[in-house]
Write a protein that holds these residues in place. Structure first.
Motif, short mmCIF file in Angstrom:
data_model
loop_
_atom_site.label_atom_id
_atom_site.label_comp_id
_atom_site.label_asym_id
_atom_site.label_seq_id
_atom_site.Cartn_x
_atom_site.Cartn_y
_atom_site.Cartn_z
N LEU A 105 0.83 -1.20 0.00
CA LEU A 105 0.00 0.00 0.00
C LEU A 105 0.87 1.26 0.00
CD1 LEU A 105 -2.84 1.26 0.20
CD2 LEU A 105 -2.56 1.24 2.68
N PHE A 106 1.93 1.20 0.79
CA PHE A 106 2.85 2.34 0.85
C PHE A 106 3.37 2.65 -0.55
CE2 PHE A 106 6.94 4.33 1.24
CZ PHE A 106 6.85 5.16 2.33
N ASN A 107 3.81 1.62 -1.25
CA ASN A 107 4.34 1.82 -2.61
C ASN A 107 3.29 2.40 -3.54
OD1 ASN A 107 6.92 0.94 -2.10
ND2 ASN A 107 6.43 -1.19 -2.51
N ARG A 108 2.09 1.91 -3.41
CA ARG A 108 0.98 2.42 -4.24
C ARG A 108 0.74 3.89 -3.97
NH1 ARG A 108 -0.92 0.46 -8.85
NH2 ARG A 108 -0.81 -1.79 -8.69
N LEU A 109 0.70 4.23 -2.70
CA LEU A 109 0.38 5.61 -2.34
C LEU A 109 1.55 6.54 -2.66
CD1 LEU A 109 -1.45 5.07 1.07
CD2 LEU A 109 -2.47 5.64 -1.13
N PHE A 110 2.73 5.99 -2.61
CA PHE A 110 3.93 6.76 -2.92
C PHE A 110 4.01 6.98 -4.43
CE2 PHE A 110 8.76 6.69 -3.24
CZ PHE A 110 8.86 8.04 -2.99
N GLY A 111 3.45 6.10 -5.19
CA GLY A 111 3.39 6.28 -6.63
C GLY A 111 4.53 5.62 -7.36
N PRO A 118 -3.68 25.52 -4.84
CA PRO A 118 -4.12 25.48 -6.23
C PRO A 118 -2.97 25.84 -7.18
CG PRO A 118 -5.52 26.92 -4.91
CD PRO A 118 -4.33 26.59 -4.07
N VAL A 119 -2.95 25.17 -8.28
CA VAL A 119 -1.92 25.47 -9.28
C VAL A 119 -2.58 26.36 -10.32
CG1 VAL A 119 -0.36 24.49 -10.99
CG2 VAL A 119 -0.82 23.27 -8.86
N LEU A 120 -2.23 27.64 -10.29
CA LEU A 120 -2.97 28.59 -11.12
C LEU A 120 -2.40 28.66 -12.53
CD1 LEU A 120 -3.34 31.34 -8.41
CD2 LEU A 120 -5.06 29.72 -9.18
N ASN A 121 -1.08 28.59 -12.60
CA ASN A 121 -0.48 28.70 -13.93
C ASN A 121 -0.50 27.35 -14.63
OD1 ASN A 121 0.03 31.34 -13.20
ND2 ASN A 121 1.91 30.70 -12.15
N GLU A 122 0.23 27.30 -15.69
CA GLU A 122 0.34 26.05 -16.43
C GLU A 122 0.77 24.93 -15.46
OE1 GLU A 122 -0.19 23.83 -19.60
OE2 GLU A 122 -0.83 25.88 -19.23
N ALA A 123 -0.02 23.89 -15.37
CA ALA A 123 0.31 22.81 -14.44
C ALA A 123 1.58 22.10 -14.90
CB ALA A 123 -0.84 21.82 -14.37
N PRO A 124 2.43 21.72 -13.95
CA PRO A 124 3.60 20.93 -14.34
C PRO A 124 3.16 19.53 -14.76
CG PRO A 124 3.41 21.10 -11.96
CD PRO A 124 2.32 21.93 -12.53
N GLU A 125 4.10 18.77 -15.23
CA GLU A 125 3.78 17.40 -15.63
C GLU A 125 3.27 16.63 -14.41
OE1 GLU A 125 3.09 14.60 -18.28
OE2 GLU A 125 3.81 16.62 -18.74
N VAL A 126 2.03 16.21 -14.44
CA VAL A 126 1.47 15.53 -13.29
C VAL A 126 1.59 14.03 -13.51
CG1 VAL A 126 -0.61 15.10 -11.96
CG2 VAL A 126 -0.13 17.39 -12.81
N THR A 127 2.22 13.36 -12.57
CA THR A 127 2.39 11.93 -12.76
C THR A 127 1.52 11.13 -11.79
OG1 THR A 127 4.24 12.05 -11.26
CG2 THR A 127 4.76 12.04 -13.62
N ASP A 128 1.07 11.79 -10.76
CA ASP A 128 0.37 11.02 -9.73
C ASP A 128 -0.85 11.79 -9.26
OD1 ASP A 128 -0.16 9.05 -7.93
OD2 ASP A 128 1.07 9.95 -6.37
N GLU A 129 -1.83 11.86 -10.10
CA GLU A 129 -3.01 12.62 -9.76
C GLU A 129 -4.08 11.67 -9.25
OE1 GLU A 129 -5.47 16.34 -11.41
OE2 GLU A 129 -4.29 15.21 -12.83
N VAL A 130 -4.83 12.13 -8.26
CA VAL A 130 -5.88 11.28 -7.71
C VAL A 130 -6.85 10.86 -8.79
CG1 VAL A 130 -7.87 11.25 -6.17
CG2 VAL A 130 -5.70 12.15 -5.37
N GLU A 131 -7.23 11.83 -9.60
CA GLU A 131 -8.03 11.47 -10.76
C GLU A 131 -7.13 11.65 -11.98
OE1 GLU A 131 -12.49 12.72 -10.84
OE2 GLU A 131 -11.21 14.23 -9.94
N PRO A 132 -6.67 10.59 -12.56
CA PRO A 132 -5.80 10.77 -13.71
C PRO A 132 -6.52 11.61 -14.76
CG PRO A 132 -6.09 8.45 -13.19
CD PRO A 132 -7.04 9.22 -12.33
N ARG A 133 -5.79 12.55 -15.32
CA ARG A 133 -6.49 13.44 -16.25
C ARG A 133 -6.90 12.70 -17.52
NH1 ARG A 133 -3.09 18.73 -16.70
NH2 ARG A 133 -1.44 17.22 -16.48
N ILE A 134 -6.08 11.77 -17.90
CA ILE A 134 -6.48 10.98 -19.07
C ILE A 134 -6.44 9.52 -18.68
CG2 ILE A 134 -6.09 10.61 -21.53
CD1 ILE A 134 -3.83 12.79 -21.16
#
Ligand code: GDP
Ligand code: GDP
Length: 471
Positions: A20-26, A176-192
């Motif tokens: 679980l730790f590994n999963r949550l750590f990403g 909140p990330v107001l400007n251009e978001a950086p490369e997101v690798t571990d989002e709770v809701e994957p954008r795609i």
């Protein structure tokens, strides 16, 4: 930078804390302890989670193995770390083992040390690799913790829901990330995320024809999304500019036949495909009408918990039959498969490629509604309000929350589950759909006994007897 949310993972050996730790750590951390009894310090890692363009710093603490091979010593250490460090505690349990005496020892210590009073503690029921029969969850509710979540750390099932439940409690720690978001690798809701679709149905309804019609010019050879692996037996298709994954399509092509050459329906194969899918397309024969086998597959879909589209295929054959309209056909389907009344119906002719134009849009809408997350406060308020409208046996409701999204599952604490009259349950389901939709998806409502719970409860004591449960 806001201070990190300190999440401490506790639990007896072998329940899956490291996994679980590994999963949550990403990602996999460098240090792995496979040998039992290896004493080590707590393991901590900083990470970031994302939700709706808001970033949250998180400090994960794994307490596994901290006390050597004596669990009594380990408990002491785990609880000490939780007392000193935790904003929130994840109490990991093993669904396959149930609540064991060691789990109860740990819980007692958490109680005694005051952690449970001071800190939210979630029961994380791990190793739920496919659906846990809901009546079995009752045992974990009997621990009286703040939330009960089921997941599979190994397969990644339910991890997003867990992160969401944690972040829901620490909204003020987000930036909140107001400007251009950086490369997101571990989002709770994957954008795609590529929607995964299973085409199912009895033999000869047109499944292969449908798949070919969909793939046609739309087939994609490789995934446009980095890191997405596609099984050789799955097919990617592009529907109006977006990728969709059709799972286990070899199963459609590799038809089983009896000695007499008659195709048989492989229930096992159908179930396997459904378990991999977000949305099932249940293909029906618009020429022959409905058969018992259709109902059986419908039941299987409902059981697995996929979302579903009912596809009345071969609709071209009804052209000669102008009296038989789509409305009449839909009525017949609703009559025969009343339990899937939340499923949208599409009329198609796979052989002519007709009726498929809106398929991508429909799938997107179903998935969008399936992913809805209702905050605990809103849901509790809603249940209480609805229970004043219809409640023949005067059931009294306490904390109610959404415990999962795949499929949407809700847990309501009630003074007595037997007082949840079937008409009240029906009222809840209808009103829930009216308010939030959930088109195409089954919803699960679970009523759990909550004796002695006053307002929004946080039960402090361990109860040994499992509470009553109505599913
Ligand atoms: P820990 O001792 O609590 O840290 O547990 P580990 O993370 O080392 O896991 C113990 C065992 O359970 C390992 O063999 C894992 O592969 C297995 N395991 C962990 N999570 C899951 C899961 O979600 N499903 C199944 N079936 N096994 C799991
Ligand atoms: P599967 O066993 O479900 O994969 O069915 P197939 O795709 O092999 O189709 C079975 C038969 O139905 C074939 O003869 C197809 O040509 C025919 N068929 C499939 N789709 C349609 C359709 O939309 N209209 C008509 N009239 N026939 C169809």
């Amino acid at each position: 930078m806001k201070s990190p949310i300190r999440v401490v993972i506790v639990g007896r050996p072998n329940v899956g804390k490291s996994t679980l730790f590994n999963r949550l750590f990403g990602k996999r951390r460098a240090l792995v302890h496979d040998e039992p009894g290896v004493t080590r310090d707590r393991l901590e890692e900083k990470t970031q989670w994302w939700m709706h363009r808001v970033t949250f710093p998180v400090l994960l603490v794994d307490t596994g193995g901290v006390g050597g091979d004596r669990f009594a010593a380990e408990i002491e250490q785990q609880v000490k770390i939780a007392v000193e460090q935790a904003d929130l505690v994840l109490f990991v349990l093993d669904s396959t083992a149930g609540v064991t005496p060691l789990d109860e020892d740990l819980l007692r210590e958490l109680n005694r040390s005051g952690v449970i009073k001071k800190t939210p503690v979630f029961a994380v029921v791990n190793k739920v690799d496919d659906e846990l029969h809901e009546d079995r969850i009752a045992e974990f509710f009997s621990l009286g913790l703040d939330e009960v979540l089921t997941l599979s750390a190994e397969h990644g099932r339910g991890i997003d829901d867990l992160k969401w439940k944690i972040l829901e409690r620490f909204e003020d720690r987000g930036t909140p990330v107001l400007n251009e978001a950086p490369e997101v690798t571990d989002e709770v809701e994957p954008r795609i995320k590529i929607p995964r679709i299973a085409i199912v149905g009895k033999p000869n309804v047109g499944k292969s024809t449908l798949l070919n019609a969909i793939l046609g010019e739309n087939r994609m050879i490789t995934s446009p999304i980095a890191g997405t692996t596609v099984d050789a037996i799955d097919s990617l298709a592009d529907l109006s500019g977006k990728p969709y994954l059709f799972v286990d399509t070899a199963g459609i092509r590799r038809k089983s036949k009896t000695e007499a050459g008659i195709e048989v329906l492989s229930v096992v194969q159908t179930r396997k495909a459904l378990e991999k899918a977000d949305v099932a397309i249940l293909v029906l024969d618009g020429e022959e009408g409905l058969a018992d086998q259709d109902e059986k597959i419908g039941g299987l879909i409902e059981d697995v918990g996929c979302s579903v589209i009912l596809m009345m295929n071969k609709w071209d054959t009804q052209r000669k039959n102008p009296g038989f309209t789509q409305e009449l056909a839909a009525e017949k389907i609703r009559e025969k498969m009343a339990y899937l009344k939340y499923a949208p119906i599409l009329f198609t002719s796979a052989i002519r490629g007709q009726g498929l134009e809106k398929l991508g849009e429909l799938i997107d809408e179903i998935i969008h509604q399936r992913q809805l997350k209702i905050p605990t406060h809103d849901f509790t308020e809603w249940v209480r309000k609805e229970s004043t409208i219809h409640n023949p046996m005067n059931a009294k409701f306490f904390l109610c929350h959404q415990s999962g999204r795949n499929p949407p599952t809700f847990v309501c604490h009630v003074n007595d589950p037997d007082k949840v009259h079937f008409s009240l349950r029906r009222h809840f389901v209808n009103a829930l759909r009216e308010r939030w939709g959930y088109m195409g998806s089954p919803v699960r409502l679970l009523f759990i006994e909550a004796k002695n719970r006053k307002s929004l409860p946080r039960k402090k004591k361990t109860r040994r007897n499992s509470p009553k449960v109505a599913v």
